[in-house]
Scaffold this active site. Structure first.
Site, PDB file in Angstrom:
ATOM      1  N   ARG A  18       7.292   5.925   1.731  1.00  0.00           N
ATOM      2  CA  ARG A  18       6.281   6.972   1.883  1.00  0.00           C
ATOM      3  C   ARG A  18       5.389   6.754   3.113  1.00  0.00           C
ATOM      4  O   ARG A  18       4.854   7.696   3.694  1.00  0.00           O
ATOM      5  CB  ARG A  18       5.418   6.965   0.615  1.00  0.00           C
ATOM      6  CG  ARG A  18       4.338   7.993   0.588  1.00  0.00           C
ATOM      7  CD  ARG A  18       3.451   7.790  -0.616  1.00  0.00           C
ATOM      8  NE  ARG A  18       3.839   8.660  -1.712  1.00  0.00           N
ATOM      9  CZ  ARG A  18       3.327   8.564  -2.933  1.00  0.00           C
ATOM     10  NH1 ARG A  18       2.445   7.649  -3.222  1.00  0.00           N
ATOM     11  NH2 ARG A  18       3.702   9.383  -3.880  1.00  0.00           N
ATOM     12  N   CYS A  65       0.851  -1.178   0.000  1.00  0.00           N
ATOM     13  CA  CYS A  65       0.000   0.000   0.000  1.00  0.00           C
ATOM     14  C   CYS A  65       0.890   1.233   0.000  1.00  0.00           C
ATOM     15  O   CYS A  65       1.654   1.433   0.937  1.00  0.00           O
ATOM     16  CB  CYS A  65      -0.887  -0.047   1.250  1.00  0.00           C
ATOM     17  SG  CYS A  65      -1.811   1.462   1.529  1.00  0.00           S
ATOM     18  N   HIS A  66       0.809   2.011  -1.050  1.00  0.00           N
ATOM     19  CA  HIS A  66       1.667   3.210  -1.083  1.00  0.00           C
ATOM     20  C   HIS A  66       1.111   4.345  -1.917  1.00  0.00           C
ATOM     21  O   HIS A  66       1.717   5.392  -2.021  1.00  0.00           O
ATOM     22  CB  HIS A  66       3.038   2.842  -1.655  1.00  0.00           C
ATOM     23  CG  HIS A  66       3.010   2.570  -3.134  1.00  0.00           C
ATOM     24  ND1 HIS A  66       2.552   1.402  -3.646  1.00  0.00           N
ATOM     25  CD2 HIS A  66       3.347   3.342  -4.197  1.00  0.00           C
ATOM     26  CE1 HIS A  66       2.618   1.439  -4.976  1.00  0.00           C
ATOM     27  NE2 HIS A  66       3.090   2.611  -5.338  1.00  0.00           N
ATOM     28  N   ARG A  67      -0.042   4.160  -2.542  1.00  0.00           N
ATOM     29  CA  ARG A  67      -0.558   5.197  -3.430  1.00  0.00           C
ATOM     30  C   ARG A  67      -0.924   6.456  -2.656  1.00  0.00           C
ATOM     31  O   ARG A  67      -1.417   6.357  -1.526  1.00  0.00           O
ATOM     32  CB  ARG A  67      -1.825   4.696  -4.134  1.00  0.00           C
ATOM     33  CG  ARG A  67      -1.586   3.632  -5.140  1.00  0.00           C
ATOM     34  CD  ARG A  67      -1.048   4.203  -6.410  1.00  0.00           C
ATOM     35  NE  ARG A  67      -0.736   3.120  -7.295  1.00  0.00           N
ATOM     36  CZ  ARG A  67      -1.096   3.069  -8.573  1.00  0.00           C
ATOM     37  NH1 ARG A  67      -1.736   4.054  -9.107  1.00  0.00           N
ATOM     38  NH2 ARG A  67      -0.767   2.047  -9.308  1.00  0.00           N
TER      39      ARG A  67
END
Ligand code: UDP
Length: 363
Positions: A239, A206-208
């Site tokens: 991030r 998960c990084h969007r």
């Protein structure tokens, strides 16, 4: 032909690995790394594991706003292209590195070949969509990974420049995903310890931008992992690192395994062995599909329509109960359905570039 390839981010290293190996059999490639991803485990590890040639130029540009990053990259790439005067600029996917390189090249009248062309999510709030559209419209040769990408080109009047070649991510998955023994993987946990991969696990990435802007979404995703019947391995994108550590500490989530990003060989091996996949990554959705693993995608738009069949990939809001429910929906895996090509897209990409080069009057 002399080809300048620009890469900058993890998924581009993977695609470039298979294409570069093919390209260099007959042609000269100049590899330019923008520096967008720069941590060892987001960049160098991929070059080592996938035997990607060292970049000829490393521009060291990362961080800042979208405009700052894109602008700095354009200036630096223009300088390299002016010196090298390649016959082609080759770019992959949809990052700021892709867009910056394409814009720099086209203004220098250097033809651009875009791999993974035509992919659309039809949402301009997704920053990568702007990169996809602009890159396609300034490119000379558009190589689509799937039929839907090829059809999207027609909607935008681009079909005459387009071809369907298959997905180099699929080539890479076939070539590299069986290289490791799962027992050999040592996860580097964010608390400094290391851990072997448990027998049963879910795999989360998960990084969007859409899912990392505040605590709420990640809390819901972590809450969902508490409700599952096995631990969840989450290699945390830089991030999200501080937020993930803080939330786990604050809410004492016990079933999520937070670890450093893993290399591609490790990631592909985790995909093959996971019970199911939860992700907001375009690449991981496809890998789940290649491996026949059920996938829940934490986005409100479809990236790869070909995966959205027979219950194999479900869009899902970042809401714990919804994630758990959708993971349980059954899927049917039709082994004959192969929408990402035959695993030989790299050869087709090089062929298409050669043909286009000759058609433009070159030998
Ligand atoms: N990946 C990896 N290590 C990780 C997480 C992901 O090698 O810790 C791989 C994953 O298997 C996939 C690719 O990175 O091949 C996806 O990249 P990313 O999620 O950064 O980009 P996106 O697919 O969203 O463009």
């Amino acid at each position: 032909m002399k080809i300048a390839t620009v890469v900058g981010a993890r998924p581009q290293f993977i695609k470039a690995a298979v294409v570069s190996h093919e390209l260099r059999k007959m042609h000269t490639e100049i590899l330019i790394h923008t520096g967008q991803h720069f941590d060892y485990n987001m960049s160098e590890q991929f070059f080592k594991e996938l035997d990607i040639p060292d970049p000829d130029y490393n521009l060291g540009i990362s961080g800042g706003t979208h405009a700052q990053m894109t602008g700095k990259m354009m200036i630096a790439i223009e300088e390299v292209l002016t010196q090298e005067l390649p016959d082609w600029l080759l770019v992959y996917g949809d990052t700021n590195s892709t867009l910056a390189a394409a814009l720099s090249a086209v203004k220098l009248h250097i033809p651009v070949c875009h791999v993974e062309a035509g992919a659309r999510v039809h949402s301009m709030t997704n920053p990568e969509e702007i990169n996809r559209i602009c890159t396609d419209h300034v490119s000379t040769l558009l190589l689509a990974s799937t039929q839907s990408g090829y059809e999207e080109m027609a909607n935008e009047g681009l079909q005459s420049k387009g071809m369907l070649v298959g997905d180099p991510m699929y080539d890479a998955f076939i070539e590299y995903s069986n290289k490791l023994d799962i027992k050999a993987i040592n996860l580097q946990l964010l608390n400094g310890e290391s851990l072997q991969v448990p027998e049963q696990f879910y795999y989360l990435t998960c990084h969007r931008e859409e899912n990392t802007n505040d605590d709420k979404d990640l809390r819901e995703i972590f809450k969902a992992t508490e409700m599952l019947n096995a631990p969840t391995i989450y290699p945390v994108h830089p991030r999200n690192k501080q937020r993930a550590i803080r939330l786990q500490k604050e809410y004492k989530y016990s079933k999520i395994i937070l670890c450093e990003p893993v290399g591609y060989l490790e990631s592909a091996c985790l995909v093959r062995h996971a019970n199911k996949i939860i992700t907001d990554s375009g690449g991981l959705q496809r890998e789940a599909f290649y491996a026949g693993k059920k996938c829940v995608t934490l986005l409100n738009f479809i990236c790869w329509p070909e995966t959205m069949v027979d219950g194999r990939n479900e869009l899902c809001r970042p809401i714990a109960e919804e994630i758990v429910k959708k993971l349980e929906y059954p899927q049917i895996v039709d082994e004959q359905y192969l929408p990402f090509g035959d695993g030989h897209s790299a050869i087709k990409i090089v062929d298409a570039m050669e043909r286009n080069y000759q058609e433009r009057g070159n030998k």
